[in-house]
Design a protein around this motif. Structure first.
Motif, PDB file in Angstrom:
ATOM      1  N   SER A   7       0.817  -1.213   0.000  1.00 10.58           N
ATOM      2  CA  SER A   7       0.000   0.000   0.000  1.00 10.58           C
ATOM      3  C   SER A   7       0.857   1.272   0.000  1.00 10.58           C
ATOM      4  CB  SER A   7      -0.949   0.007   1.193  1.00 10.58           C
ATOM      5  OG  SER A   7      -0.220  -0.091   2.401  1.00 10.58           O
ATOM      6  N   LYS A   9       3.289   1.876  -1.927  1.00  6.96           N
ATOM      7  CA  LYS A   9       3.741   2.162  -3.289  1.00  6.96           C
ATOM      8  C   LYS A   9       2.992   3.319  -3.921  1.00  6.96           C
ATOM      9  CE  LYS A   9       5.548  -2.354  -4.445  1.00  6.96           C
ATOM     10  NZ  LYS A   9       5.528  -3.465  -5.393  1.00  6.96           N
ATOM     11  N   LYS A  10       1.744   3.545  -3.535  1.00  6.55           N
ATOM     12  CA  LYS A  10       0.936   4.598  -4.133  1.00  6.55           C
ATOM     13  C   LYS A  10       0.976   5.905  -3.341  1.00  6.55           C
ATOM     14  CE  LYS A  10      -2.200   1.424  -6.371  1.00  6.55           C
ATOM     15  NZ  LYS A  10      -3.577   1.033  -6.579  1.00  6.55           N
ATOM     16  N   TRP A  12       1.997   9.416  -1.999  1.00  5.15           N
ATOM     17  CA  TRP A  12       2.738  10.516  -2.615  1.00  5.15           C
ATOM     18  C   TRP A  12       3.110  11.614  -1.627  1.00  5.15           C
ATOM     19  CZ3 TRP A  12       0.323  15.270  -2.593  1.00  5.15           C
ATOM     20  CH2 TRP A  12      -1.048  15.256  -2.374  1.00  5.15           C
ATOM     21  N   HIS A  34       6.111   6.542  -5.452  1.00  2.00           N
ATOM     22  CA  HIS A  34       5.536   7.800  -5.925  1.00  2.00           C
ATOM     23  C   HIS A  34       5.660   8.928  -4.905  1.00  2.00           C
ATOM     24  CE1 HIS A  34       3.908   5.786  -9.412  1.00  2.00           C
ATOM     25  NE2 HIS A  34       3.461   4.835  -8.625  1.00  2.00           N
TER      26      HIS A  34
END
Length: 68
Positions: A7, A9-10, A12, A34
């Protein structure tokens, strides 16, 4: 355990405010693919962020906080 980290990984943006007892976020570098910016204010016990220096340079992550 690593499947729980997917989770991140997304993600920002990370922000930590007034966490007086926060000492660490995670023991190893996390897979922030990101992540653009981290803000840390008034977290006097936090000494290390879960980044490796190569990933921070590659992705130009902006880190904002206090000098102390």
């Amino acid at each position: 355990m690593m499947s729980d980290l997917i989770s991140f990984k997304k993600l920002w943006f990370l922000s930590f405010y007034c966490q007086k007892n926060l000492k660490s976020i995670f023991g190893k570098a996390l897979p922030f693919q990101h992540l653009n910016e981290i803000e840390v204010f008034d977290c006097p016990k936090l000494k290390k962020l879960p980044l490796d220096s190569n990933r921070a340079k590659e992705h130009k992550i902006v880190i904002k906080g206090q000098n102390e």
